[in-house]
Motif scaffolding. Sequence first.
Motif, short mmCIF file in Angstrom:
data_model
loop_
_atom_site.label_atom_id
_atom_site.label_comp_id
_atom_site.label_asym_id
_atom_site.label_seq_id
_atom_site.Cartn_x
_atom_site.Cartn_y
_atom_site.Cartn_z
N THR A 101 0.83 -1.21 0.00
CA THR A 101 0.00 0.00 0.00
C THR A 101 0.86 1.25 0.00
OG1 THR A 101 -1.77 -1.12 1.20
CG2 THR A 101 -1.75 1.28 1.31
N LEU A 102 0.45 2.25 -0.79
CA LEU A 102 1.06 3.58 -0.79
C LEU A 102 0.15 4.53 -0.03
CD1 LEU A 102 3.22 5.63 -1.87
CD2 LEU A 102 1.72 5.96 -3.86
N LEU A 103 0.73 5.28 0.92
CA LEU A 103 -0.01 6.28 1.70
C LEU A 103 0.15 7.65 1.07
CD1 LEU A 103 0.73 5.48 5.46
CD2 LEU A 103 -1.51 6.04 4.52
N LEU A 104 -0.96 8.36 0.87
CA LEU A 104 -0.91 9.68 0.22
C LEU A 104 -1.74 10.69 1.01
CD1 LEU A 104 -1.87 7.29 -2.08
CD2 LEU A 104 -0.89 9.01 -3.57
N ALA A 105 -1.25 11.93 1.02
CA ALA A 105 -2.00 13.02 1.64
C ALA A 105 -1.49 14.34 1.07
CB ALA A 105 -1.86 13.00 3.16
N TYR A 106 -2.27 15.38 1.29
CA TYR A 106 -1.87 16.74 0.90
C TYR A 106 -1.32 17.40 2.16
CZ TYR A 106 -1.91 21.05 -1.82
OH TYR A 106 -1.53 22.18 -2.52
N ASN A 107 -0.04 17.70 2.17
CA ASN A 107 0.70 18.10 3.36
C ASN A 107 0.85 16.87 4.26
OD1 ASN A 107 2.17 19.62 5.16
ND2 ASN A 107 0.41 20.72 6.00
N ALA A 108 1.43 15.84 3.70
CA ALA A 108 1.46 14.53 4.34
C ALA A 108 2.26 14.50 5.64
CB ALA A 108 2.03 13.49 3.36
N HIS A 109 3.30 15.31 5.76
CA HIS A 109 4.08 15.29 7.00
C HIS A 109 3.19 15.60 8.20
CE1 HIS A 109 7.53 15.82 9.69
NE2 HIS A 109 6.91 16.90 10.13
N PHE A 110 2.30 16.57 8.05
CA PHE A 110 1.39 16.95 9.14
C PHE A 110 0.50 15.78 9.52
CE2 PHE A 110 -2.73 18.46 10.60
CZ PHE A 110 -2.40 19.40 11.57
N ASP A 111 -0.20 15.21 8.54
CA ASP A 111 -1.17 14.16 8.84
C ASP A 111 -0.48 12.88 9.31
OD1 ASP A 111 -3.78 15.38 8.03
OD2 ASP A 111 -2.71 15.63 6.17
N LEU A 112 0.67 12.54 8.73
CA LEU A 112 1.40 11.35 9.16
C LEU A 112 1.93 11.51 10.57
CD1 LEU A 112 3.30 10.57 5.85
CD2 LEU A 112 1.73 8.99 7.02
N SER A 113 2.32 12.71 10.94
CA SER A 113 2.82 12.94 12.30
C SER A 113 1.70 12.72 13.32
CB SER A 113 3.40 14.35 12.43
OG SER A 113 4.50 14.53 11.57
N PHE A 114 0.52 13.25 13.04
CA PHE A 114 -0.61 13.03 13.94
C PHE A 114 -1.00 11.55 13.97
CE2 PHE A 114 -1.35 17.57 14.25
CZ PHE A 114 -1.88 17.67 15.53
N LEU A 115 -0.98 10.91 12.82
CA LEU A 115 -1.33 9.50 12.76
C LEU A 115 -0.35 8.67 13.58
CD1 LEU A 115 -2.97 7.14 11.67
CD2 LEU A 115 -1.63 7.26 9.55
N ASP A 135 3.53 12.88 -0.78
CA ASP A 135 2.96 14.16 -0.36
C ASP A 135 2.58 14.97 -1.59
OD1 ASP A 135 2.24 16.45 1.04
OD2 ASP A 135 4.28 17.24 1.00
N LEU A 136 1.28 15.17 -1.77
CA LEU A 136 0.82 15.88 -2.96
C LEU A 136 1.03 17.39 -2.86
CD1 LEU A 136 -2.21 13.56 -3.42
CD2 LEU A 136 -0.32 13.80 -5.03
N LEU A 137 1.23 17.92 -1.65
CA LEU A 137 1.61 19.33 -1.52
C LEU A 137 2.99 19.56 -2.13
CD1 LEU A 137 1.40 22.23 -0.44
CD2 LEU A 137 2.18 21.36 1.79
N LEU A 150 -4.65 23.51 -0.31
CA LEU A 150 -5.46 22.63 -1.14
C LEU A 150 -6.48 23.41 -1.95
CD1 LEU A 150 -6.31 19.79 -2.06
CD2 LEU A 150 -7.73 19.64 0.01
N CYS A 151 -7.06 24.46 -1.35
CA CYS A 151 -8.05 25.27 -2.08
C CYS A 151 -7.42 25.94 -3.30
CB CYS A 151 -8.69 26.29 -1.15
SG CYS A 151 -7.54 27.48 -0.42
N ASN A 152 -6.14 26.29 -3.21
CA ASN A 152 -5.45 26.89 -4.36
C ASN A 152 -5.23 25.88 -5.46
OD1 ASN A 152 -3.58 28.29 -1.74
ND2 ASN A 152 -5.01 29.50 -2.94
N ALA A 153 -4.92 24.64 -5.08
CA ALA A 153 -4.76 23.58 -6.08
C ALA A 153 -6.08 23.28 -6.77
CB ALA A 153 -4.19 22.32 -5.42
N ILE A 154 -7.15 23.26 -6.00
CA ILE A 154 -8.48 23.03 -6.56
C ILE A 154 -8.81 24.10 -7.60
CG2 ILE A 154 -10.95 23.11 -6.00
CD1 ILE A 154 -10.18 21.77 -3.30
N GLU A 155 -8.53 25.34 -7.28
CA GLU A 155 -8.81 26.44 -8.20
C GLU A 155 -7.90 26.36 -9.43
OE1 GLU A 155 -8.99 31.35 -8.25
OE2 GLU A 155 -8.71 30.27 -6.35
N ALA A 156 -6.61 26.09 -9.21
CA ALA A 156 -5.66 26.06 -10.31
C ALA A 156 -5.99 24.99 -11.34
CB ALA A 156 -4.24 25.83 -9.78
#
Length: 228
Positions: A101-115, A135-137, A150-156
């Motif tokens: 399995t590959l783990l993915l997130a936007y700003n992954a360091h933040f979410d992985l640290s909490f996890l 990390d997609l960020l 993420l909102c900027n990526a959505i708009e872009a």
Amino acid sequence: MGKFAALFEKYDRLVLFDTETTGLQFSRDEIIEFAAIVVECRSGEPVVIQEYDELVSLTPGNCVPPVIQNLTGISTQDILERGLSKTRVCRDIAQMLEGNTLLLAYNAHFDLSFLYYMLLRDGDPMILKGKDKLDLLTVYKDRRAYPHKLCNAIEAYGLAGSVVNSHRAVDDVLATLKVMEEMEAERDDLLSYVNLFGYNPKYGIDGKPIGSVTYKPQGFEPGTPLYL
């Protein structure tokens, strides 16, 4: 070839996830919502085979700070009424991460640290060992100039009419999947970012580095891809 062909040549499953938390301190604050989607390749195309979105019980005596309630719409009462135990959520996450399995997130360091800290207290942090991370960020910073939320990526990527960026974990993880699809269509190099996280050279890495990840300073303007 279908979407994410290069990723599915290496991995059997993609797990995109997002968290909402009581604050920004990994070792002190808590996850109050965990959402994930599990994506597998079926008949050559990526298929979401599971959507997971649960509120997570607070440590007894703790509450959701007003600023977080205003941001997410999640109240302490919501957690009391609908929150799953941390041990149950950790067990559910362990099941998602089984296999190649590959783990993915936007700003992954933040979410992985909490996890990691939630698993350390209430589960088994070893389930993260050997799992590659994307990390997609970091990818987005290589593609577009500041700002990089993420909102900027959505708009872009012209997705504002088809996804929701609501500061709720389930909406954000579904939006992240769509952003990722646009990123791959733009440049098929997502595999090159696996286990490679960019960080702001002004502030450094926030908290403890993840052992399996290579960190490189990354500026506000796109230039040479970080993996070169």
